[in-house]
Design an enzyme around this catalytic site. Structure first.
Site, PDB file in Angstrom:
ATOM      1  CD  GLU A  80       6.468   7.569 -13.237  1.00  0.00           C
ATOM      2  OE1 GLU A  80       6.784   8.110 -14.385  1.00  0.00           O
ATOM      3  OE2 GLU A  80       5.296   7.912 -12.415  1.00  0.00           O
ATOM      4  CB  CYS A  98       0.992   9.627 -10.924  1.00  0.00           C
ATOM      5  SG  CYS A  98       0.903   8.277 -11.653  1.00  0.00           S
TER       6      CYS A  98
END
Length: 358
Positions: free
Chosen positions: A86, A343
């Site tokens: 990511e 996250c």
């Protein structure tokens, strides 16, 4: 085939003859956003064909992108081996608008990048830890997150970019590749991102903080602290058993940093866990003698989490106590609350969808 972005300018110059071809290639890739060797028209045709047969550029593909109402964008990138990471694009609050108040562009952006696929630190509040550690990213895979996000969003080469190594993974557990990525990003022929606009965030690996300091890269340092005593920190962050708070503070005191800058201490605030005034008092004592800035972060709840977002009242009281006692303290304005911006969330959601469809 090899990822050309894994090569510094000097390394590429050693491979190519004459050496000035390396600068030309860098300019095509980083200044003009060209990632097809055959389009690099000032290179001889034979060289272009040879490069295309031996190298690829970047190796990341956008698997998913979620955009928030605040302009933040969360990217799920698929790597060459099918693994996913990511990255997040965060526009800063300095937009240029037209006469109707519509945003034309932002003056500055922050890009949050991953340094590993997964993470071995195992923080109790972090979704990335759920998937465990898979592998380190190469320098080129780190650099490509920034290059590709700039290209996709048509961010001009000269536009100011801040880079924070706060995505998936512990950067100091991949120090060699992170350091190389920083050096590549610094180069004027590359993206020319000053080291003072790059921040490495670590869970507090004291020995690696020392190594980072010895490298003299000139980057900024952020410590993911999140607790003010070892007992709680070991529950939240098992790495504290190996690197306790005292060792972290000692490493920070010895870390070379620009006199105009401060070491950032990130403090993820969780309701009833670490948000009391007694916690604030202890934090003041811990930071005594350190040129520090504290960034208070609201916990962003996710499915399966046992922690909760703190009240605004407690956040402000915590901030006020630190400020009154001489510590620069900000409350991070949470971005991307309407998307999977914490996250590991987008990656976890993607894995769940794949499993559900299997």
């Amino acid at each position: 085939m090899k990822n050309l972005l894994d090569f510094s300018l000097d390394e590429l110059g050693e491979l190519l003859k004459p050496k000035f071809r390396a600068k030309q290639i860098y300019e095509w890739i980083y200044h003009k956003n060209v990632d097809d060797f055959l389009q690099m028209k000032n290179l001889p045709l034979q060289m272009r064909e040879d490069l295309a047969n031996e190298f690829y550029i970047g190796g990341l593909n956008v698997s998913k992108c979620e955009q928030s109402v605040d302009g933040s964008k969360k990217y799920l990138f698929e790597l060459k081996d099918g693994k996913t990471i990511e990255s997040v694009l965060l526009p800063m609050k300095d937009e240029i608008t037209d006469e109707n108040g519509e945003i034309l562009r932002h003056k500055r952006y922050t890009i949050c990048v991953s340094s590993q696929v997964g993470c071995k630190i195992g923080c109790a509040f972090c979704l990335t830890a759920k998937g465990g550690f898979v592998r380190n990213l190469s320098a080129g895979e780190i650099v490509e997150q920034i290059r590709l996000i700039k290209k996709i969003n048509k961010i001009p080469y000269e536009r100011r970019i801040n880079v924070v190594y706060m995505g998936m993974g512990e950067p100091l557990n991949n120090l060699e590749n992170v350091a190389k990525a920083i050096k590549i990003l610094i180069q004027n022929e590359g993206l020319a991102i000053s080291p003072r606009r790059q921040t490495i965030s670590t869970s507090g690996l004291s020995s690696q903080i020392k190594k980072l300091g010895e490298m003299n890269l000139g980057v900024l340092l952020a410590i993911s602290l999140h607790a003010v005593n070892d007992e709680l920190r070991e529950k939240l962050m098992p790495i504290n058993r190996a690197y306790n708070i005292a060792s972290i503070m000692q490493a920070v005191r010895e870390f070379p940093i620009d006199l105009r800058k401060r070491v950032m201490f990130e403090y993820l605030v969780m309701d009833g866990v670490n948000d009391s005034i007694n916690d604030a008092k202890t934090l003041v004592r811990l930071l005594n003698g350190i040129k520090a800035k504290v960034n208070l972060i609201y916990f962003n709840p996710h499915i399966g989490s046992k922690f909760h977002r703190p009240s605004e009242e407690n956040m402000i009281k915590f901030q006020d106590y630190l400020s009154v006692h001489g510590i620069t303290c900000t409350i991070r304005q949470s971005k991307g609350l309407d998307i999977s911006a914490a996250c590991g969330q987008l990656r976890e959601k993607n894995l769940k969808e794949k499993n559900d469809n299997a």
